[in-house]
Design a protein around this motif. Structure first.
Motif, PDB file in Angstrom:
ATOM      1  N   UNK A 165      -8.368   6.425  -7.058  1.00 17.85           N
ATOM      2  CA  UNK A 165      -8.412   5.521  -5.903  1.00 17.85           C
ATOM      3  C   UNK A 165      -8.365   4.071  -6.356  1.00 17.85           C
ATOM      4  N   UNK A 166      -9.175   3.726  -7.370  1.00 20.43           N
ATOM      5  CA  UNK A 166      -9.180   2.353  -7.853  1.00 20.43           C
ATOM      6  C   UNK A 166      -7.847   1.987  -8.489  1.00 20.43           C
ATOM      7  N   UNK A 167      -7.258   2.915  -9.249  1.00 20.07           N
ATOM      8  CA  UNK A 167      -5.962   2.637  -9.865  1.00 20.07           C
ATOM      9  C   UNK A 167      -4.886   2.380  -8.833  1.00 20.07           C
ATOM     10  N   UNK A 168      -4.870   3.171  -7.768  1.00 19.48           N
ATOM     11  CA  UNK A 168      -3.874   2.997  -6.700  1.00 19.48           C
ATOM     12  C   UNK A 168      -4.103   1.687  -5.962  1.00 19.48           C
ATOM     13  N   UNK A 169      -5.366   1.376  -5.688  1.00 24.88           N
ATOM     14  CA  UNK A 169      -5.705   0.115  -5.025  1.00 24.88           C
ATOM     15  C   UNK A 169      -5.335  -1.074  -5.897  1.00 24.88           C
ATOM     16  N   UNK A 170      -5.616  -0.970  -7.191  1.00 26.90           N
ATOM     17  CA  UNK A 170      -5.300  -2.040  -8.135  1.00 26.90           C
ATOM     18  C   UNK A 170      -3.800  -2.294  -8.201  1.00 26.90           C
ATOM     19  N   UNK A 171      -3.025  -1.206  -8.192  1.00 23.68           N
ATOM     20  CA  UNK A 171      -1.575  -1.356  -8.245  1.00 23.68           C
ATOM     21  C   UNK A 171      -1.050  -2.009  -6.969  1.00 23.68           C
ATOM     22  N   UNK A 172      -1.578  -1.605  -5.811  1.00 25.70           N
ATOM     23  CA  UNK A 172      -1.157  -2.207  -4.538  1.00 25.70           C
ATOM     24  C   UNK A 172      -1.506  -3.690  -4.507  1.00 25.70           C
ATOM     25  N   UNK A 173      -2.703  -4.045  -4.985  1.00 27.18           N
ATOM     26  CA  UNK A 173      -3.112  -5.443  -5.014  1.00 27.18           C
ATOM     27  C   UNK A 173      -2.223  -6.249  -5.950  1.00 27.18           C
TER      28      UNK A 173
ATOM     29  N   UNK B 297       0.837  -1.196   0.000  1.00 25.31           N
ATOM     30  CA  UNK B 297       0.000   0.000   0.000  1.00 25.31           C
ATOM     31  C   UNK B 297       0.878   1.255   0.000  1.00 25.31           C
ATOM     32  N   UNK B 298       1.907   1.276   0.837  1.00 25.76           N
ATOM     33  CA  UNK B 298       2.806   2.431   0.895  1.00 25.76           C
ATOM     34  C   UNK B 298       3.514   2.628  -0.442  1.00 25.76           C
ATOM     35  N   UNK B 299       3.976   1.527  -1.048  1.00 29.82           N
ATOM     36  CA  UNK B 299       4.666   1.611  -2.338  1.00 29.82           C
ATOM     37  C   UNK B 299       3.723   2.103  -3.431  1.00 29.82           C
ATOM     38  N   UNK B 300       2.490   1.594  -3.441  1.00 32.33           N
ATOM     39  CA  UNK B 300       1.520   1.987  -4.465  1.00 32.33           C
ATOM     40  C   UNK B 300       1.142   3.457  -4.323  1.00 32.33           C
ATOM     41  N   UNK B 301       0.900   3.894  -3.097  1.00 35.87           N
ATOM     42  CA  UNK B 301       0.574   5.302  -2.880  1.00 35.87           C
ATOM     43  C   UNK B 301       1.695   6.204  -3.377  1.00 35.87           C
ATOM     44  N   UNK B 302       2.931   5.864  -3.043  1.00 37.71           N
ATOM     45  CA  UNK B 302       4.071   6.675  -3.451  1.00 37.71           C
ATOM     46  C   UNK B 302       4.237   6.679  -4.967  1.00 37.71           C
ATOM     47  N   UNK B 303       4.164   5.491  -5.587  1.00 35.79           N
ATOM     48  CA  UNK B 303       4.373   5.386  -7.036  1.00 35.79           C
ATOM     49  C   UNK B 303       3.276   6.104  -7.806  1.00 35.79           C
TER      50      UNK B 303
ATOM     51  N   UNK C 159      -3.231  -4.804 -15.177  1.00 32.98           N
ATOM     52  CA  UNK C 159      -2.169  -4.449 -16.099  1.00 32.98           C
ATOM     53  C   UNK C 159      -1.778  -3.004 -15.823  1.00 32.98           C
ATOM     54  N   UNK C 160      -0.525  -2.656 -16.126  1.00 36.03           N
ATOM     55  CA  UNK C 160      -0.091  -1.281 -15.915  1.00 36.03           C
ATOM     56  C   UNK C 160      -0.855  -0.332 -16.825  1.00 36.03           C
ATOM     57  N   UNK C 161      -1.264  -0.831 -18.000  1.00 39.42           N
ATOM     58  CA  UNK C 161      -2.067  -0.004 -18.887  1.00 39.42           C
ATOM     59  C   UNK C 161      -3.367   0.422 -18.234  1.00 39.42           C
ATOM     60  N   UNK C 162      -4.024  -0.516 -17.566  1.00 40.11           N
ATOM     61  CA  UNK C 162      -5.266  -0.192 -16.875  1.00 40.11           C
ATOM     62  C   UNK C 162      -5.004   0.759 -15.706  1.00 40.11           C
ATOM     63  N   UNK C 163      -3.930   0.517 -14.951  1.00 41.03           N
ATOM     64  CA  UNK C 163      -3.599   1.396 -13.832  1.00 41.03           C
ATOM     65  C   UNK C 163      -3.348   2.813 -14.337  1.00 41.03           C
ATOM     66  N   UNK C 164      -2.542   2.947 -15.399  1.00 39.79           N
ATOM     67  CA  UNK C 164      -2.247   4.270 -15.951  1.00 39.79           C
ATOM     68  C   UNK C 164      -3.512   4.957 -16.450  1.00 39.79           C
ATOM     69  N   UNK C 165      -4.410   4.172 -17.045  1.00 40.98           N
ATOM     70  CA  UNK C 165      -5.672   4.738 -17.509  1.00 40.98           C
ATOM     71  C   UNK C 165      -6.475   5.307 -16.348  1.00 40.98           C
ATOM     72  N   UNK C 166      -6.553   4.554 -15.252  1.00 40.28           N
ATOM     73  CA  UNK C 166      -7.303   5.006 -14.090  1.00 40.28           C
ATOM     74  C   UNK C 166      -6.645   6.214 -13.426  1.00 40.28           C
ATOM     75  N   UNK C 167      -5.310   6.248 -13.460  1.00 38.49           N
ATOM     76  CA  UNK C 167      -4.596   7.369 -12.865  1.00 38.49           C
ATOM     77  C   UNK C 167      -4.659   8.624 -13.744  1.00 38.49           C
ATOM     78  N   UNK C 168      -5.038   8.441 -14.999  1.00 36.96           N
ATOM     79  CA  UNK C 168      -5.098   9.580 -15.915  1.00 36.96           C
ATOM     80  C   UNK C 168      -3.745  10.046 -16.398  1.00 36.96           C
TER      81      UNK C 168
END
Length: 208
Positions: free
Chosen positions: A158-166, A129-135, A192-201
């Motif tokens: 929020x979902x992108x950060x949660x997805x990355x942490x998971x 969680x700490x790593x995902x929040x920071x990244x 996928x990182x593509x989905x995470x990046x999409x959610x993060x904008x």
């Protein structure tokens, strides 16, 4: 926490500008602590601008004015009352502490649909969680956003950060950037990182 070396400092019209030796990810609205610079520069400040030109002063309408023929990199501009000080070499440090709290252990456990089986599991999810929040915060900064460290911008971030942490948690016990599985018994990828990046904008133009 990151510590950067101050190389130059100036103060004009109650505005101080510090130049650092290293490039930083510090952006507008974030808090820095300046120490060991002297001349009234030390203190805790909120960054008002990250200029790339020589600062002239404040105009009659309150605008920051620059010499656009003099490029200066790695600068941070803050409000700092005091007498004018010409730009000159300086020593000291700028400390930047960023603790992003967009997603939580509970949110990741809810997404995974499991509870921590052991204290070690909880500790590792906390690390993820700490790593995902920071990244995720850094990725948004690099894309040009100016976000709060404590208030998540919206549900997709929020979902992108949660997805990355998971995803980081699910990679536990592997030797690469994939998930542990029993070959044919494995299911579809968790994220996928593509989905995470999409959610993060990110990886696209910033939108209002």
């Amino acid at each position: 926490m990151a510590v950067f070396t101050v190389t130059h400092a100036q103060r004009v019209d109650g505005i101080a500008v510090f130049q650092t030796l290293e490039n930083t990810d510090i952006t507008i609205g974030q808090t820095i602590v300046v120490a060991n610079v002297g001349n009234g520069f030390n203190g805790t400040f909120i960054v008002q601008a990250v200029p790339t030109f020589y600062f002239h002063g404040v105009g009659i309408q309150g605008d920051y004015e620059y010499d656009y023929d003099a490029t200066i990199v790695n600068q941070l501009l803050v409000i700092n009352a005091g007498t004018n000080v010409n730009r000159d070499t300086a020593t000291g440090q700028i400390t930047w502490t960023q603790t992003c709290t967009w997603t939580t252990v509970a949110a990741v456990q809810e997404f995974l649909g499991i509870a921590s089986a052991t204290a070690n599991d909880t500790a590792f999810i906390t690390t993820c969680v700490a790593a995902a929040n920071s990244w995720c915060f850094k990725r948004r900064v690099q894309a040009g956003y100016h976000d709060s460290l404590t208030t998540v911008p919206d549900g997709s971030v929020l979902l992108g950060t949660t997805l990355y942490a998971a995803g980081l948690y699910r990679e536990r016990g592997t030797t690469g950037d994939s998930y542990a599985s029993f070959q044919d018994m494995s299911g579809p990828p968790l994220m996928t990182l593509g989905r995470v990046n999409q959610l993060l904008g990110v990886k696209r133009s910033q939108v209002a």
